[in-house]
Design an enzyme around this catalytic site. Structure first.
Site, PDB file in Angstrom:
ATOM      1  N   SER A  39      82.135   0.753 -62.121  1.00 48.72           N
ATOM      2  CA  SER A  39      82.389  -0.134 -60.982  1.00 48.72           C
ATOM      3  C   SER A  39      81.151  -0.295 -60.114  1.00 48.72           C
ATOM      4  O   SER A  39      81.157  -1.053 -59.148  1.00 48.72           O
ATOM      5  CB  SER A  39      83.525   0.451 -60.138  1.00 48.72           C
ATOM      6  OG  SER A  39      83.137   1.764 -59.731  1.00 48.72           O
ATOM      7  N   GLY A  40      80.078   0.426 -60.440  1.00 48.39           N
ATOM      8  CA  GLY A  40      78.921   0.476 -59.544  1.00 48.39           C
ATOM      9  C   GLY A  40      77.928  -0.657 -59.729  1.00 48.39           C
ATOM     10  O   GLY A  40      78.069  -1.521 -60.600  1.00 48.39           O
ATOM     11  N   ALA A  43      75.821  -0.679 -63.074  1.00 48.74           N
ATOM     12  CA  ALA A  43      76.637  -1.156 -64.192  1.00 48.74           C
ATOM     13  C   ALA A  43      76.753  -2.671 -64.158  1.00 48.74           C
ATOM     14  O   ALA A  43      76.538  -3.348 -65.168  1.00 48.74           O
ATOM     15  CB  ALA A  43      78.015  -0.509 -64.132  1.00 48.74           C
ATOM     16  N   LYS A  44      77.051  -3.189 -62.976  1.00 50.41           N
ATOM     17  CA  LYS A  44      77.307  -4.636 -62.921  1.00 50.41           C
ATOM     18  C   LYS A  44      76.010  -5.441 -63.035  1.00 50.41           C
ATOM     19  O   LYS A  44      75.981  -6.488 -63.650  1.00 50.41           O
ATOM     20  CB  LYS A  44      78.132  -4.950 -61.677  1.00 50.41           C
ATOM     21  CG  LYS A  44      77.435  -5.623 -60.544  1.00 50.41           C
ATOM     22  CD  LYS A  44      78.365  -5.909 -59.411  1.00 50.41           C
ATOM     23  CE  LYS A  44      77.546  -5.696 -58.115  1.00 50.41           C
ATOM     24  NZ  LYS A  44      78.297  -5.697 -56.919  1.00 50.41           N
ATOM     25  N   LYS A 170      67.604   7.995 -63.618  1.00 53.62           N
ATOM     26  CA  LYS A 170      66.982   8.700 -62.510  1.00 53.62           C
ATOM     27  C   LYS A 170      67.803   8.485 -61.234  1.00 53.62           C
ATOM     28  O   LYS A 170      68.554   7.510 -61.190  1.00 53.62           O
ATOM     29  CB  LYS A 170      65.539   8.247 -62.345  1.00 53.62           C
ATOM     30  CG  LYS A 170      65.376   6.892 -61.653  1.00 53.62           C
ATOM     31  CD  LYS A 170      63.935   6.601 -61.384  1.00 53.62           C
ATOM     32  CE  LYS A 170      63.769   5.306 -60.712  1.00 53.62           C
ATOM     33  NZ  LYS A 170      63.515   5.137 -59.375  1.00 53.62           N
ATOM     34  N   TYR A 201      60.422   1.724 -67.155  1.00 54.89           N
ATOM     35  CA  TYR A 201      59.059   1.234 -67.404  1.00 54.89           C
ATOM     36  C   TYR A 201      58.645   1.488 -68.856  1.00 54.89           C
ATOM     37  O   TYR A 201      57.835   0.761 -69.404  1.00 54.89           O
ATOM     38  CB  TYR A 201      58.066   1.819 -66.384  1.00 54.89           C
ATOM     39  CG  TYR A 201      57.924   0.839 -65.235  1.00 54.89           C
ATOM     40  CD1 TYR A 201      59.033   0.523 -64.467  1.00 54.89           C
ATOM     41  CD2 TYR A 201      56.731   0.170 -64.987  1.00 54.89           C
ATOM     42  CE1 TYR A 201      58.958  -0.431 -63.477  1.00 54.89           C
ATOM     43  CE2 TYR A 201      56.641  -0.784 -64.001  1.00 54.89           C
ATOM     44  CZ  TYR A 201      57.758  -1.087 -63.246  1.00 54.89           C
ATOM     45  OH  TYR A 201      57.678  -2.053 -62.278  1.00 54.89           O
ATOM     46  N   HIS A 262      57.539   6.044 -62.873  1.00 54.93           N
ATOM     47  CA  HIS A 262      56.964   4.873 -63.553  1.00 54.93           C
ATOM     48  C   HIS A 262      55.436   4.961 -63.677  1.00 54.93           C
ATOM     49  O   HIS A 262      54.877   4.742 -64.746  1.00 54.93           O
ATOM     50  CB  HIS A 262      57.341   3.583 -62.825  1.00 54.93           C
ATOM     51  CG  HIS A 262      58.814   3.403 -62.597  1.00 54.93           C
ATOM     52  ND1 HIS A 262      59.762   3.908 -63.453  1.00 54.93           N
ATOM     53  CD2 HIS A 262      59.515   2.777 -61.620  1.00 54.93           C
ATOM     54  CE1 HIS A 262      60.973   3.588 -63.009  1.00 54.93           C
ATOM     55  NE2 HIS A 262      60.839   2.906 -61.893  1.00 54.93           N
ATOM     56  N   LYS A 359      56.186  -1.035 -51.301  1.00 52.20           N
ATOM     57  CA  LYS A 359      57.176  -2.101 -51.074  1.00 52.20           C
ATOM     58  C   LYS A 359      56.649  -2.992 -49.944  1.00 52.20           C
ATOM     59  O   LYS A 359      55.799  -2.556 -49.161  1.00 52.20           O
ATOM     60  CB  LYS A 359      58.505  -1.486 -50.641  1.00 52.20           C
ATOM     61  CG  LYS A 359      59.039  -0.533 -51.707  1.00 52.20           C
ATOM     62  CD  LYS A 359      60.509  -0.713 -51.926  1.00 52.20           C
ATOM     63  CE  LYS A 359      60.956  -0.017 -53.177  1.00 52.20           C
ATOM     64  NZ  LYS A 359      61.707  -0.821 -54.092  1.00 52.20           N
ATOM     65  N   TYR A 400      43.399  -8.560 -69.967  1.00 53.19           N
ATOM     66  CA  TYR A 400      42.110  -9.246 -69.828  1.00 53.19           C
ATOM     67  C   TYR A 400      41.002  -8.242 -69.598  1.00 53.19           C
ATOM     68  O   TYR A 400      41.204  -7.182 -69.025  1.00 53.19           O
ATOM     69  CB  TYR A 400      42.148 -10.346 -68.768  1.00 53.19           C
ATOM     70  CG  TYR A 400      42.591  -9.960 -67.374  1.00 53.19           C
ATOM     71  CD1 TYR A 400      43.928  -9.915 -67.013  1.00 53.19           C
ATOM     72  CD2 TYR A 400      41.638  -9.674 -66.390  1.00 53.19           C
ATOM     73  CE1 TYR A 400      44.318  -9.592 -65.721  1.00 53.19           C
ATOM     74  CE2 TYR A 400      42.020  -9.362 -65.092  1.00 53.19           C
ATOM     75  CZ  TYR A 400      43.370  -9.320 -64.767  1.00 53.19           C
ATOM     76  OH  TYR A 400      43.754  -8.996 -63.498  1.00 53.19           O
TER      77      TYR A 400
END
Ligand code: NDP
Ligand code: BG6
Length: 514
Positions: A39-40, A43-44, A170, A201, A262, A359, A400
């Site tokens: 339901s989390g 998952a969705k 994780k 990753y 990552h 972020k 590159y």
């Protein structure tokens, strides 16, 4: 069997043989994929859509059934409704989509109650091929319930005849001690070859490409070391903040969220020695070996940052991290970090590996950058810039090599340019699968190469735990940086002191083919 199913089964068989050779053998043809925490959010947004794409593309064994389990009293129609916005179903795929959901079911129960898992097991056994089927369990759950769920799964839901595999997401703990506890708990229930720890990753095209690039080419091997590489920069940038997810994020911070997993995974693929073969354990042995050569990060080699609002943000004002109502007041959690690691071995001694992540920065980008040393015995009046090899993981996968060439025409002076392998133009018709698609397929096929082994995890936490404990104990104040910027200037200064050189002269001219 319908012709569609025959094709699907054939494709899966071929792909398995091509990708995994003998490792692919698993006698039972029926498979049950059980999503715990159905339901989390994960998952969705990720798991159901990924299963659907794999099903749609004919990559799953034909007899595969999907069972969701969670506390919420829902039915499969509720799950379908919740997932639909993330599944990208084209009009002509409606029939196939119905076929996918006809193989889905949902059961609610308690995570800490053996009886709920006995009921789950009864349901699994009642599905076609049920008792003999191979079972894949996906733990899409908060770590707080891992203990109960894994113990109950082990006690009540193991396939009596087929194999059982467990996929774990994780965070794998918060530090060395908690991670070791979790590992010990899982090891008391499952063998290591049943545990698939996901670091998504490792499912990305260009991250998987690192090994082929390094070990499938003659040209890079001889310069891939301290004699030619001045520094290695591994970058993860996101152009958005925590966006209401601050409550979760605040508990972890950017080091646990991105750097310890990552970026460190990318580091180990860049720095490891050539494995004996491409078998999962040979590859992971080398990754562990190189991590063992990395000392814990020193506080003096770290810059931490936290974003603040930008009232004049592009289009609309951007809120700072502390303005997020789900973030505790006065939080010192870093949303940006630059850390310098050293690999103390013969190949890399003295070369800084600079890990940068954040972020609310100026762009979305993940890349690996090797900056090479200056050309010795310069004859061009210091006009040659350092070569850089860049593997851009996202967006727009590319490799590159920044290099010098003679300025075309009547000149005889050096000019910056690049050898450019842009995937979008070189592989026009190739649709790169999502990282989760590859990884879930790997679990079906029994390949653990792109999953984190417990000793790898232990080394990763060993490297970062002293730093994490220090900044939490001292409540180290991160340096503020503006939403949408490149992060704190202090991070660039640290890079410079470590020998990374930024000239600011390189200009990429996009070719017509791109
Ligand atoms: P740049 O010279 O612009 O940047 C090189 C590195 O220097 C980056 O790691 C960058 O960090 C860092 N840097 C930028 N500003 C500073 C600063 N003020 N102080 C210290 N370090 C700094 O070269 P790129 O290799 O990034 O290429 C430029 C652009 O061309 C990129 O957008 C790249 O994607 C594009 N390009 C695309 C190709 C393709 O698609 N095939 C091929 C070649 C180039 P940061 O990441 O923080 O900016
Ligand atoms: C997750 C982090 O592991 O990776 C998130 O928890 C982050 O904070 C995400 O946004 C980034 O993944 P990707 O694939 O979008 O680069």
């Amino acid at each position: 069997m319908s012709s569609e199913l025959v094709t699907r089964s054939k494709v899966f068989g071929q792909l398995r043989r091509e990708l995994y050779g003998d490792q692919a053998s698993h006698p039972s043809s029926a498979h049950l994929f059980i999503i715990l925490g159905a339901s989390g959010d994960l998952a969705k947004k990720k798991i159901y859509p990924t299963l659907w794409w794999l099903f749609r593309d004919g990559l799953l064994p034909e007899e595969t059934y999907f069972v969701g389990f969670a506390r919420s009293k829902l039915n499969i129609e509720d799950i379908k409704r919740a997932c639909l916005p993330y599944m990208k179903v084209a009009d002509e795929e409606r029939e196939c989509f119905s076929a996918f959901f006809s193989k889905n079911s949902y059961l609610s129960g308690r995570y800490d109650e053996g009886n709920s898992f006995s009921q789950l097991n009864a349901h699994l056994s009642s599905l076609p091929g049920g008792t003999g089927a191979n079972r894949l369990f996906y733990l899409a759950l908060p770590p707080t319930v891992y203990h109960h769920v894994s113990a109950n799964m082990r006690a009540h839901c193991m396939s009596p005849k087929g194999w059982n595999r467990v996929i774990v997401e994780k965070p794998f703990g918060r530090d060395l001690q908690s991670s070791q506890e979790l590992s010990a708990h899982l090891a008391s229930l499952f063998a290591e070859n049943q545990i698939y720890r996901i670091d998504h990753y490792l499912g990305k095209e260009m991250v998987q490409n690192l090994m082929v690039l390094r070990f499938g080419n003659r040209i890079f091997g001889p310069i891939w070391n301290r004699n030619s590489v001045a520094s290695v920069v591994l970058t993860f940038k996101e152009p958005f903040g925590t966006q209401g997810r601050g409550g979760y994020f605040d508990d972890f911070g950017i080091i646990r969220d991105v750097m310890q997993n990552h970026l460190l995974q990318m580091l180990s693929l860049v720095a490891m020695e050539k494995p004996v073969s491409t078998s999962s354990d040979d590859v992971r042995n080398e990754k562990v070996k190189v991590l063992k050569c990395v000392e814990p990060v020193a506080m003096s080699d770290v810059v931490l940052g936290q974003y603040v609002g930008d009232p004049a943000g592009e289009g609309q004002a951007k809120l700072g991290y502390l303005d997020d109502p789900t973030v505790p007041k006065g939080s010192c959690t870093p949303t940006f970090a630059t850390a310098v690691l050293y690999v103390r071995n013969e190949r890399w001694d003295g070369v800084p590996f600079i890990l940068r992540c954040g972020k609310a920065l100026n762009e979305r980008k993940a890349e690996v950058r090797l900056q090479f040393t200056d050309v010795p015995g310069d004859i061009f009046g210091e006009r040659c810039m350092r070569n850089e090899l860049v593997v851009r993981v996202q967006p727009d996968e590319a490799i590159y090599l920044k290099m010098m060439t003679k300025k075309p025409g009547v000149y005889f002076s050096p000019e910056e340019t690049e050898l450019d392998l842009t995937y979008r133009s070189r592989y026009k018709d190739v649709n790169l699968p999502d990282a989760y698609e590859r990884l879930i397929l790997d679990v079906f096929c029994g390949s653990q190469m792109h999953f984190v082994r417990s000793d790898e995890l232990r080394e990763a936490w060993r490297i970062f735990t002293p730093l994490l404990h220090h900044i939490e104990k001292e409540r180290t104040r991160p340096v503020p940086y503006t939403y949408g910027s490149r992060g704190p200037n202090e991070a660039d200064e640290l890079l410079q002191t470590k020998g990374f050189r930024y000239e600011g002269t390189y200009k990429w001219v996009k070719s017509d083919r791109s």
